[in-house]
Enzyme design. Sequence first.
Site, PDB file in Angstrom:
ATOM      1  N   LYS A  22      12.611 -29.074 -29.975  1.00 39.92           N
ATOM      2  CA  LYS A  22      11.654 -28.260 -29.202  1.00 39.92           C
ATOM      3  C   LYS A  22      12.396 -27.224 -28.357  1.00 39.92           C
ATOM      4  O   LYS A  22      12.045 -26.048 -28.353  1.00 39.92           O
ATOM      5  CB  LYS A  22      10.832 -29.174 -28.277  1.00 39.92           C
ATOM      6  N   ASN A  23      13.433 -27.690 -27.656  1.00 38.46           N
ATOM      7  CA  ASN A  23      14.098 -26.792 -26.708  1.00 38.46           C
ATOM      8  C   ASN A  23      14.940 -25.723 -27.390  1.00 38.46           C
ATOM      9  O   ASN A  23      15.300 -24.726 -26.765  1.00 38.46           O
ATOM     10  CB  ASN A  23      14.956 -27.598 -25.721  1.00 38.46           C
ATOM     11  N   CYS A 115       6.075 -28.546 -16.706  1.00 37.75           N
ATOM     12  CA  CYS A 115       6.374 -29.885 -16.191  1.00 37.75           C
ATOM     13  C   CYS A 115       6.448 -29.921 -14.675  1.00 37.75           C
ATOM     14  O   CYS A 115       6.977 -29.005 -14.059  1.00 37.75           O
ATOM     15  CB  CYS A 115       7.740 -30.308 -16.695  1.00 37.75           C
ATOM     16  N   ARG A 120      10.933 -25.437  -9.763  1.00 42.26           N
ATOM     17  CA  ARG A 120      11.700 -24.899 -10.888  1.00 42.26           C
ATOM     18  C   ARG A 120      11.748 -23.378 -10.814  1.00 42.26           C
ATOM     19  O   ARG A 120      10.972 -22.673 -11.448  1.00 42.26           O
ATOM     20  CB  ARG A 120      11.113 -25.382 -12.216  1.00 42.26           C
ATOM     21  N   ASP A 306      17.045 -35.069 -19.541  1.00 37.79           N
ATOM     22  CA  ASP A 306      15.858 -35.333 -20.358  1.00 37.79           C
ATOM     23  C   ASP A 306      15.854 -36.744 -20.963  1.00 37.79           C
ATOM     24  O   ASP A 306      14.883 -37.131 -21.609  1.00 37.79           O
ATOM     25  CB  ASP A 306      15.744 -34.297 -21.489  1.00 37.79           C
ATOM     26  N   ARG A 398       3.396 -32.602 -25.873  1.00 34.86           N
ATOM     27  CA  ARG A 398       4.121 -31.350 -25.649  1.00 34.86           C
ATOM     28  C   ARG A 398       5.497 -31.398 -26.296  1.00 34.86           C
ATOM     29  O   ARG A 398       6.040 -30.363 -26.672  1.00 34.86           O
ATOM     30  CB  ARG A 398       4.309 -31.097 -24.138  1.00 34.86           C
TER      31      ARG A 398
HETATM   32  C1  UD1 Z   1      15.802 -26.784 -19.954  1.00 36.80           C
HETATM   33  C2  UD1 Z   1      15.005 -27.721 -20.824  1.00 36.80           C
HETATM   34  C3  UD1 Z   1      14.620 -28.981 -20.043  1.00 36.80           C
HETATM   35  C4  UD1 Z   1      15.869 -29.621 -19.434  1.00 36.80           C
HETATM   36  C5  UD1 Z   1      16.652 -28.608 -18.626  1.00 36.80           C
HETATM   37  C6  UD1 Z   1      17.982 -29.159 -18.111  1.00 36.80           C
HETATM   38  C7  UD1 Z   1      13.818 -26.174 -22.282  1.00 36.80           C
HETATM   39  C8  UD1 Z   1      12.516 -25.630 -22.732  1.00 36.80           C
HETATM   40  N1  UD1 Z   1      13.785 -27.043 -21.263  1.00 36.80           N
HETATM   41  O1  UD1 Z   1      14.944 -26.381 -18.891  1.00 36.80           O
HETATM   42  O2  UD1 Z   1      14.000 -29.875 -20.964  1.00 36.80           O
HETATM   43  O3  UD1 Z   1      15.484 -30.683 -18.597  1.00 36.80           O
HETATM   44  O4  UD1 Z   1      16.952 -27.456 -19.436  1.00 36.80           O
HETATM   45  O5  UD1 Z   1      18.761 -29.606 -19.174  1.00 36.80           O
HETATM   46  O6  UD1 Z   1      14.852 -25.885 -22.840  1.00 36.80           O
HETATM   47  N2  UD1 Z   1      17.525 -23.512 -11.676  1.00 36.80           N
HETATM   48  C9  UD1 Z   1      17.599 -22.647 -10.613  1.00 36.80           C
HETATM   49  N3  UD1 Z   1      17.295 -21.339 -10.821  1.00 36.80           N
HETATM   50  C10 UD1 Z   1      16.945 -20.847 -12.045  1.00 36.80           C
HETATM   51  C11 UD1 Z   1      16.870 -21.752 -13.125  1.00 36.80           C
HETATM   52  C12 UD1 Z   1      17.165 -23.076 -12.906  1.00 36.80           C
HETATM   53  O7  UD1 Z   1      17.927 -23.050  -9.501  1.00 36.80           O
HETATM   54  O8  UD1 Z   1      16.697 -19.643 -12.177  1.00 36.80           O
HETATM   55  C13 UD1 Z   1      17.831 -24.941 -11.480  1.00 36.80           C
HETATM   56  C14 UD1 Z   1      16.686 -25.867 -11.853  1.00 36.80           C
HETATM   57  O9  UD1 Z   1      15.769 -26.020 -10.792  1.00 36.80           O
HETATM   58  C15 UD1 Z   1      17.425 -27.143 -12.194  1.00 36.80           C
HETATM   59  C16 UD1 Z   1      18.713 -26.640 -12.827  1.00 36.80           C
HETATM   60  O10 UD1 Z   1      18.868 -25.296 -12.371  1.00 36.80           O
HETATM   61  O11 UD1 Z   1      17.736 -27.862 -11.012  1.00 36.80           O
HETATM   62  C17 UD1 Z   1      18.721 -26.667 -14.338  1.00 36.80           C
HETATM   63  O12 UD1 Z   1      17.554 -26.025 -14.813  1.00 36.80           O
HETATM   64  P1  UD1 Z   1      17.516 -25.237 -16.204  1.00 36.80           P
HETATM   65  O13 UD1 Z   1      18.730 -25.563 -17.007  1.00 36.80           O
HETATM   66  O14 UD1 Z   1      17.233 -23.810 -15.956  1.00 36.80           O
HETATM   67  O15 UD1 Z   1      16.257 -25.880 -16.897  1.00 36.80           O
HETATM   68  P2  UD1 Z   1      15.367 -25.159 -17.970  1.00 36.80           P
HETATM   69  O16 UD1 Z   1      16.218 -24.222 -18.746  1.00 36.80           O
HETATM   70  O17 UD1 Z   1      14.126 -24.654 -17.363  1.00 36.80           O
END
Ligand code: UD1
Length: 421
Positions: A22-23, A115, A120, A306, A398
């Site tokens: 999915k990701n 989620c 986030r 995850d 999902r």
């Molecule tokens: C992706 C995955 C999710 C997984 C996560 C971490 C998808 C669709 N989802 O989510 O399943 O749990 O990676 O492996 O691929 N953060 C910030 N600022 C930002 C972005 C992120 O502070 O602009 C923080 C987040 O709050 C979190 C950390 O960075 O604490 C990691 O988040 P991130 O890797 O961005 O998660 P996603 O890419 O949204």
Amino acid sequence: MDKIIVHGGRSLSGTVKISGSKNSALPILAATLLTREPCIIHSVPDLSDIHYMLQILSHLGAQVERASGTVTIQADKVSTVAPYEIVRKMRASVCVLGPLLGRHKEARVSLPGGCVIGDRPIDLHLKGFRALNAACRVEAGDVKVFADELRGATVDLEGRQGPTVLGTGNVMMAATLAEGVTVIEGAAAEPEVVDLANFLGKMGAKIEGAGTRRITIEGVKELHGAEHSVIPDRIEAGTFLVAAALAGREVTLRRVNAEHLNAVTNAISDAGFRLHIQRDSITVFGNGSSLPVHLITEPYPGFPTDMQAQMCALLSRANGESSVTETVFPQRFMHVSELKRMGADIALEGATARINGVARLSGAPVMASDLRASAALVLAGLVADGTTEVNRVYHIDRGYESIDEKLMGLGAEIERVKNQL
Ligand code: UD1
């Protein structure tokens, strides 16, 4: 809303085929916006998050055709505005920003929902776009990014909680069509980022270093159509590994990339389970009870956040005290209170769950507001006495393709009750 009813106590055995990731699929589908030529993507899982992404692409004007696991997309002419009604359902909708900015130098997308695993933000995505010379504004709940010209730059995307997976993908996608060279420091090294980079490479992008903490992208004038197969879903695979450890006699997972699962297989092996690992299949030999382990979630190649909830379910029956510390999403413990309702002995201390293994779990009506937390409750239900009713199953749908059918194929007794109010 559907619910899943798990009758505990059946032991699992046999073979299960893991679906496409999915990701990986979500940003790869978004990346098709970078070209006007058709792209063909195989092994796209049949999940509601994927349907939302395809709806967004159609709404933006792309022609989308789906035949079982293969999706063909042609984004000949596209609009650059993705409205709230469509994007609110899924956080990953944010990954259309990068390709739209790259190709059209502008995009307007509603701030994402998705989620409920804590705050986030997307500040790091925007930091990357700004470094590429784009302006970013939040207006009426939408984020708007635009530039006269995108220019390559060096940007560090490491945040307080480590690297960002979708942020790295988003900035990488925009940078493929920027003028000059972009260097992403502090990049996420997850296999899904590598899969996206491989797809972009097939489209004509020049990317080096994906899978390391430093990715270099040399901008090109345009990208072309490409065909690609999405990698196997390492989190679905990990979830079935835990199911097998909890309730299995001998379960084999097929179509996996075992290398992507090292941290998970190490944890399951530390918990006392025997595994037979080959490049693309893994067999787990369940033995009833497990040893305690101490886990810390980390960015790849560390133990994935995850898989944290599912491991809590496994360790809730271990012989002794385990601990699970969450460093990626420190508030991601919605499953704990529900597992406790099933008899688990878990105490939360900040971002650490201390789990005192118990001999028995008991079935209960439960629900969770997060995809992986809901999966953990189904897993706990497999070994609980009696019946576990997992409500709000749309969270599971999902991210897991037919989890109930796949578990039933291994011998679990599960029913899906449709359309509960
Ligand atoms: C992706 C995955 C999710 C997984 C996560 C971490 C998808 C669709 N989802 O989510 O399943 O749990 O990676 O492996 O691929 N953060 C910030 N600022 C930002 C972005 C992120 O502070 O602009 C923080 C987040 O709050 C979190 C950390 O960075 O604490 C990691 O988040 P991130 O890797 O961005 O998660 P996603 O890419 O949204």
